[in-house]
Design an enzyme around this catalytic site. Sequence first.
Site, short mmCIF file in Angstrom:
data_model
loop_
_atom_site.label_atom_id
_atom_site.label_comp_id
_atom_site.label_asym_id
_atom_site.label_seq_id
_atom_site.Cartn_x
_atom_site.Cartn_y
_atom_site.Cartn_z
N ALA A 124 -28.17 -75.76 -3.32
CA ALA A 124 -27.61 -75.63 -1.97
C ALA A 124 -28.63 -76.02 -0.90
CB ALA A 124 -27.11 -74.22 -1.73
N GLU A 161 -44.21 -74.07 -8.77
CA GLU A 161 -43.24 -75.16 -8.59
C GLU A 161 -43.91 -76.52 -8.85
OE1 GLU A 161 -40.27 -73.99 -6.40
OE2 GLU A 161 -39.35 -75.94 -6.07
N ASP A 173 -40.59 -73.00 2.09
CA ASP A 173 -39.58 -72.15 1.45
C ASP A 173 -40.17 -70.81 1.02
OD1 ASP A 173 -38.30 -74.52 1.74
OD2 ASP A 173 -38.09 -74.96 -0.40
N TYR A 223 -38.22 -86.86 -3.90
CA TYR A 223 -39.02 -85.96 -3.06
C TYR A 223 -40.51 -86.26 -3.25
CZ TYR A 223 -40.77 -81.62 -1.01
OH TYR A 223 -41.43 -80.70 -0.22
C1 GLA Z 1 -37.75 -78.56 -0.03
C2 GLA Z 1 -39.22 -78.17 -0.24
C3 GLA Z 1 -39.86 -77.74 1.07
C4 GLA Z 1 -39.62 -78.76 2.18
C5 GLA Z 1 -38.17 -79.17 2.24
C6 GLA Z 1 -37.94 -80.30 3.19
O1 GLA Z 1 -37.01 -77.44 0.35
O2 GLA Z 1 -39.32 -77.13 -1.16
O3 GLA Z 1 -41.25 -77.52 0.87
O4 GLA Z 1 -40.45 -79.88 2.01
O5 GLA Z 1 -37.66 -79.55 0.98
O6 GLA Z 1 -38.23 -79.94 4.48
#
Ligand code: GLA
Length: 383
Positions: A124, A161, A173, A223
């Site tokens: 999500a 992570e 996060d 990413y």
């Molecule tokens: C994910 C990553 C975060 C951040 C966002 C984008 O949620 O876990 O660290 O980089 O993407 O802002």
Amino acid sequence: MNTQLIQDVKNKYIENFKTEPLLIFSPGRINIIGEHTDYNDGFVFPAAVNKGIAAAIQKSDSNISTAYALDKNSKIEFDLNQIKPSKEGSWQNYVFGVVAEIQNRNKVIGNFNIVFKGNIPGGAGMSSSAALENSVVFGLNELFNLELSKEDMIYISQKAEHNYVGVNCGIMDQYASMFGIKDNALHLDCRSLKSTPHKIDFKDHQLMLINTNVKHQLSDSAYNDRRSACESISELLGIKALRDATEGDLKSIEDQVTPENYQKALYVIQENERTEKAAQAIEDNDLETLGQLIYASHNGLQHQYKVSCEELDFLVDQAKANKQVLGARMMGGGFGGCTINLISKTEAEAFAETTSKAYKKAFNKDCSVYFIELSQGTHIVEL
Ligand code: GLA
């Protein structure tokens, strides 16, 4: 409080392990603005929400530890002396990763059992993974008196992570999930890790999430690719991170980078500026400006940083067509997950309904609407 969720993990724990567990709630997060800026040492604007992970955890006398993912009805046993990433990937690596990173810091933990369950759907873009990592490290810190600070704990979660899940995420996060403050969003400087809480009361407007319920493949590698591109441009500029660059600096090396990477770096520089402006707009209660910044953020994520997808763009276009929505954008890593919408309270239900219908028609699948509350970070709960 998520009483039912917490009750469920508690009951399951007692049924399986016959002792009283410690109960923890660890929230997911939203992010008002500041996307893909955290790993560039920049600014973000997240808040913890009243959805996340409930965990029941306690020491065990056995010579083995157990983790039980109640949502998936999946249980694994493991030996603390032989922690390594699981090949199947999936949820156990969040637990293993946290255990391994605690051990890497020469902290000693004994065997434990954990049962957890969440109410954020995976994918999500609301950081159920950070919520899970934080619940594990928070619980182990408490049970084994590890004397870790909250900052230590979020770095452990982040490293888990990186090293066990394979996503080179930033710190937003884990920070938001651990440090969240009820009714507030946190204007966070990801370099200093200092944040300023802003009370969020948009009067006759509110935040609303719409989940596309899609998570496109390859989002993790995309990413990591974005992060590497940003780092290589910083290196070219001779700076620590893109947070230190201006548009002028970037222009001076334009001929040394691909047009695609140029746009990505430009996006990061501009998004950082937008986040600072958004903090001011919130301070001034200037929701029109905040909304425009949010739309501009999506525009950059879609066209420059290229982490959006058809479904997210569709939801943002629906928002743009409705004058009662002041701003909307994709939230989190991208390639699926939620949009965050700044919408007038009186219009929210109607917009949710018409958008849901339109989405179903366009993609032949349902989106989900979430009304969220800004909440406290990872904490112990008592029923
Ligand atoms: C994910 C990553 C975060 C951040 C966002 C984008 O949620 O876990 O660290 O980089 O993407 O802002």
